[in-house]
Design a protein around this motif. Structure first.
Motif, PDB file in Angstrom:
ATOM      1  N   THR A  21       0.852  -1.182   0.000  1.00 39.07           N
ATOM      2  CA  THR A  21       0.000   0.000   0.000  1.00 39.07           C
ATOM      3  C   THR A  21       0.890   1.235   0.000  1.00 39.07           C
ATOM      4  O   THR A  21       1.782   1.366   0.833  1.00 39.07           O
ATOM      5  N   GLU A  22       0.626   2.143  -0.957  1.00 38.02           N
ATOM      6  CA  GLU A  22       1.420   3.361  -1.096  1.00 38.02           C
ATOM      7  C   GLU A  22       0.529   4.595  -1.012  1.00 38.02           C
ATOM      8  O   GLU A  22      -0.637   4.551  -1.379  1.00 38.02           O
ATOM      9  N   ILE A  23       1.126   5.697  -0.551  1.00 37.58           N
ATOM     10  CA  ILE A  23       0.437   6.979  -0.452  1.00 37.58           C
ATOM     11  C   ILE A  23       1.232   8.014  -1.244  1.00 37.58           C
ATOM     12  O   ILE A  23       2.467   8.022  -1.219  1.00 37.58           O
ATOM     13  N   LEU A  24       0.522   8.893  -1.930  1.00 43.13           N
ATOM     14  CA  LEU A  24       1.136   9.957  -2.706  1.00 43.13           C
ATOM     15  C   LEU A  24       1.382  11.166  -1.809  1.00 43.13           C
ATOM     16  O   LEU A  24       0.457  11.658  -1.159  1.00 43.13           O
ATOM     17  N   LEU A  25       2.622  11.632  -1.778  1.00 39.42           N
ATOM     18  CA  LEU A  25       2.977  12.806  -0.988  1.00 39.42           C
ATOM     19  C   LEU A  25       3.781  13.790  -1.831  1.00 39.42           C
ATOM     20  O   LEU A  25       4.417  13.404  -2.816  1.00 39.42           O
ATOM     21  N   ALA A  26       3.746  15.038  -1.430  1.00 39.95           N
ATOM     22  CA  ALA A  26       4.556  16.092  -2.034  1.00 39.95           C
ATOM     23  C   ALA A  26       5.444  16.672  -0.938  1.00 39.95           C
ATOM     24  O   ALA A  26       5.031  16.758   0.220  1.00 39.95           O
ATOM     25  N   ARG A  27       6.663  17.060  -1.298  1.00 40.64           N
ATOM     26  CA  ARG A  27       7.567  17.615  -0.285  1.00 40.64           C
ATOM     27  C   ARG A  27       7.472  19.138  -0.296  1.00 40.64           C
ATOM     28  O   ARG A  27       7.842  19.792  -1.257  1.00 40.64           O
ATOM     29  N   TRP A  28       6.954  19.666   0.805  1.00 43.87           N
ATOM     30  CA  TRP A  28       6.754  21.107   0.981  1.00 43.87           C
ATOM     31  C   TRP A  28       8.065  21.762   1.395  1.00 43.87           C
ATOM     32  O   TRP A  28       8.788  21.245   2.254  1.00 43.87           O
ATOM     33  N   GLY A  34      13.199  24.774   5.115  1.00 46.55           N
ATOM     34  CA  GLY A  34      12.987  23.425   5.626  1.00 46.55           C
ATOM     35  C   GLY A  34      12.095  22.627   4.690  1.00 46.55           C
ATOM     36  O   GLY A  34      11.289  23.203   3.951  1.00 46.55           O
ATOM     37  N   LYS A  35      12.248  21.314   4.690  1.00 43.21           N
ATOM     38  CA  LYS A  35      11.482  20.461   3.786  1.00 43.21           C
ATOM     39  C   LYS A  35      10.804  19.338   4.560  1.00 43.21           C
ATOM     40  O   LYS A  35      11.458  18.647   5.340  1.00 43.21           O
ATOM     41  N   GLN A  36       9.489  19.190   4.333  1.00 43.51           N
ATOM     42  CA  GLN A  36       8.712  18.137   4.972  1.00 43.51           C
ATOM     43  C   GLN A  36       7.682  17.614   3.979  1.00 43.51           C
ATOM     44  O   GLN A  36       7.141  18.374   3.154  1.00 43.51           O
ATOM     45  N   TRP A  37       7.376  16.329   4.104  1.00 49.50           N
ATOM     46  CA  TRP A  37       6.365  15.732   3.240  1.00 49.50           C
ATOM     47  C   TRP A  37       4.968  16.144   3.707  1.00 49.50           C
ATOM     48  O   TRP A  37       4.732  16.310   4.896  1.00 49.50           O
ATOM     49  N   THR A  38       4.064  16.309   2.736  1.00 51.41           N
ATOM     50  CA  THR A  38       2.689  16.701   3.015  1.00 51.41           C
ATOM     51  C   THR A  38       1.760  16.030   2.024  1.00 51.41           C
ATOM     52  O   THR A  38       2.210  15.449   1.030  1.00 51.41           O
ATOM     53  N   ALA A  59      -2.662  18.439  -9.414  1.00 53.81           N
ATOM     54  CA  ALA A  59      -2.043  18.502 -10.743  1.00 53.81           C
ATOM     55  C   ALA A  59      -0.767  19.349 -10.714  1.00 53.81           C
ATOM     56  O   ALA A  59       0.266  18.954 -11.275  1.00 53.81           O
ATOM     57  N   GLU A  60      -0.826  20.503 -10.046  1.00 52.99           N
ATOM     58  CA  GLU A  60       0.353  21.377  -9.972  1.00 52.99           C
ATOM     59  C   GLU A  60       1.515  20.698  -9.262  1.00 52.99           C
ATOM     60  O   GLU A  60       2.658  20.803  -9.679  1.00 52.99           O
ATOM     61  N   GLU A  61       1.216  20.005  -8.166  1.00 53.39           N
ATOM     62  CA  GLU A  61       2.277  19.463  -7.323  1.00 53.39           C
ATOM     63  C   GLU A  61       2.773  18.083  -7.731  1.00 53.39           C
ATOM     64  O   GLU A  61       3.891  17.714  -7.372  1.00 53.39           O
ATOM     65  N   THR A  62       1.950  17.316  -8.460  1.00 51.75           N
ATOM     66  CA  THR A  62       2.342  15.934  -8.769  1.00 51.75           C
ATOM     67  C   THR A  62       2.302  15.564 -10.243  1.00 51.75           C
ATOM     68  O   THR A  62       2.851  14.543 -10.624  1.00 51.75           O
ATOM     69  N   GLY A  63       1.595  16.328 -11.057  1.00 54.00           N
ATOM     70  CA  GLY A  63       1.418  15.979 -12.460  1.00 54.00           C
ATOM     71  C   GLY A  63       0.220  15.078 -12.715  1.00 54.00           C
ATOM     72  O   GLY A  63      -0.152  14.824 -13.855  1.00 54.00           O
ATOM     73  N   TYR A  64      -0.408  14.595 -11.665  1.00 57.91           N
ATOM     74  CA  TYR A  64      -1.536  13.685 -11.810  1.00 57.91           C
ATOM     75  C   TYR A  64      -2.865  14.428 -11.912  1.00 57.91           C
ATOM     76  O   TYR A  64      -3.066  15.465 -11.283  1.00 57.91           O
ATOM     77  N   SER A 114       5.449  25.658  -4.169  1.00 58.68           N
ATOM     78  CA  SER A 114       5.717  25.471  -2.742  1.00 58.68           C
ATOM     79  C   SER A 114       6.234  24.074  -2.428  1.00 58.68           C
ATOM     80  O   SER A 114       6.589  23.795  -1.284  1.00 58.68           O
ATOM     81  N   THR A 115       6.254  23.178  -3.430  1.00 58.85           N
ATOM     82  CA  THR A 115       6.804  21.837  -3.237  1.00 58.85           C
ATOM     83  C   THR A 115       7.912  21.604  -4.259  1.00 58.85           C
ATOM     84  O   THR A 115       7.943  22.255  -5.308  1.00 58.85           O
ATOM     85  N   ASP A 116       8.817  20.667  -3.935  1.00 63.80           N
ATOM     86  CA  ASP A 116       9.912  20.396  -4.877  1.00 63.80           C
ATOM     87  C   ASP A 116       9.989  18.940  -5.327  1.00 63.80           C
ATOM     88  O   ASP A 116      10.696  18.631  -6.280  1.00 63.80           O
TER      89      ASP A 116
END
Length: 153
Positions: A21-28, A34-38, A59-64, A114-116
């Protein structure tokens, strides 16, 4: 003390991949670097519907392309933080969390936002990531689907 209200909408996207099981996250990336997953998502534009916000932000943060399939809950946070000249802001955030299903697009990282990074993470390993509290709140909402849409008392 200045009052600030921010309304934002997020998607928790979970998938089964190779028996895991996987979850989609973006790194803020915070203003101080500082960098943290969100969870992918973000602030609503004035007059924008929260579902439209979720679709746009993911769409902006992941392309999906994502389809929100269920409202899981709304998290309310309040804290103070320092502003220039010795003042403080009284911040109130409303975070709307939807369960989302990826329907198209290709995973990519956001540029000039805001994410990388965007990535799928094993759900069982999220506890070991440097992450914002919204990740844990979203997972709890997804797992428990509370009647009032509230992850904590």
């Amino acid at each position: 003390m200045g009052k600030e209200l921010r309304v934002a909408a997020y998607a928790i996207c979970v998938r089964e991949s190779s028996g895991a099981t996987e979850i989609l996250l973006a790194r803020w990336v915070s203003p101080d670097g500082g960098k943290q997953w969100t969870l992918p998502g973000g602030g609503m534009h004035h007059g924008e519907d929260p579902i439209a916000t979720t679709i746009r932000e993911v769409a902006e943060e992941t392309g999906y392309t994502v389809e929100p399939v269920r409202l899981l809950g709304i998290d309310s946070i309040n804290h103070q933080y320092p502003r220039p000249h010795g003042e403080f802001a009284d911040f109130h955030g409303l975070r709307i969390v939807y369960e989302g299903r990826v329907t198209g697009g290709e995973l990519r990282n956001e540029t000039d936002g805001s994410t990388d990074l965007a990535a799928w993470h094993l759900l069982d390993e999220v506890a070991h990531l440097d992450r914002v509290d919204l990740v844990d709140i979203g997972i709890e909402l997804w797992r428990t689907k509370p009647a009032l849409g509230r992850a904590r008392d």
